[in-house]
Scaffold this active site. Structure first.
Site: not given
Length: 251
Positions: A140, A127
């Site tokens: 996360y 990400s």
């Protein structure tokens, strides 16, 4: 005919990646926890297999059924949007079990075959938030940062066997679970002192025009797999490209 195994193909990035590789003539092993969750158009080169990345027996069976692989895409993962004080650590362990240890376990299962054939590409979906921090995503983000370190270190171990590893870093995505379950992910609530802060952040996210579409991620994966000189980290989407430019300028 080259073959690729992709985890987490029920929707979003994994689904789009499977469709792209099919269109390019590859044999695609599309795996998911629930094989009947979303139907893919039937195709003679498409094989849908059940695979739970947190279950070693499930991984072993899927890899055995898949046969020789030229590429692996570790896409399966879960999201979590909450400030740290609102995170149940048991749920955080579940997230790491899927996002990090799951990717490691699937990679471990395919490596012997790739090593024996002295060829293969492993692509891990990370990400862009690992390059620029955002609030309410600390757990996360940590899982994706772990994937970055894992992928880059693994590259040094397996290059001697003709195996490449690469990272694809999407920007924000309208198709992920963050949209529908941003606050209540896995049954957790945002602590009262943070509620206004998180709601303001979510409103900012909704107004943002920087969205990464699944097809952009699929194209980045295609490049990672097919271009031997592709960089270790490939951005996907306008948001990620902006971050890469900002990072380069800062250094």
């Amino acid at each position: 005919m080259p073959s690729i195994l992709i985890t987490g193909t029920s929707s979003g990035f994994g689904f789009a990646t499977a469709q792209l590789f099919l269109a390019q003539g590859w044999e695609v092993i599309a795996t998911r926890r629930s094989p009947d969750k979303q139907a893919m158009p039937r195709h003679e080169r498409l094989h849908i297999l059940p695979l739970d990345v947190t279950d070693r027996a499930s991984i072993a069976q899927a890899v055995a059924d898949a046969g020789p692989l030229d590429a692996l895409v570790n896409n399966a993962g879960v999201g979590m949007l909450n400030v740290l004080e609102g995170v149940d650590i048991a749920k955080a362990r579940e997230l790491f079990e899927t996002n990090v240890l799951g990717a490691m376990a699937v990679t471990q299962a395919v490596l012997p075959g790739m090593r024996a054939r002295k060829a293969g590409v492993i692509v891990n979906i990370s990400s862009s938030i690992t390059l620029r921090p955002f609030p309410a995503l600390s757990v996360y983000s940590a899982s994706k940062a772990a994937i970055n370190a894992f992928t880059e270190s693994l590259a040094l171990e397996v290059a001697q066997f003709g195996i490449r590893t690469r990272l694809v870093l999407p920007g924000s995505a309208p198709t992920t679970s963050f949209g529908k379950n941003a606050v209540a992910r896995m049954g957790m609530e945002v602590p009262a002192p943070y509620e206004a802060f998180v709601q303001d952040y979510l409103a900012t996210m909704r107004r943002s025009t920087e969205k990464t579409e699944p097809d952009e991620v699929a194209q980045a994966v295609w490049r990672a797999v097919t271009e031997s000189e592709a960089p270790m980290r490939l951005p996907a989407g306008v948001d990620a490209e902006t971050i890469f430019a900002e990072t380069a300028a800062a250094h």
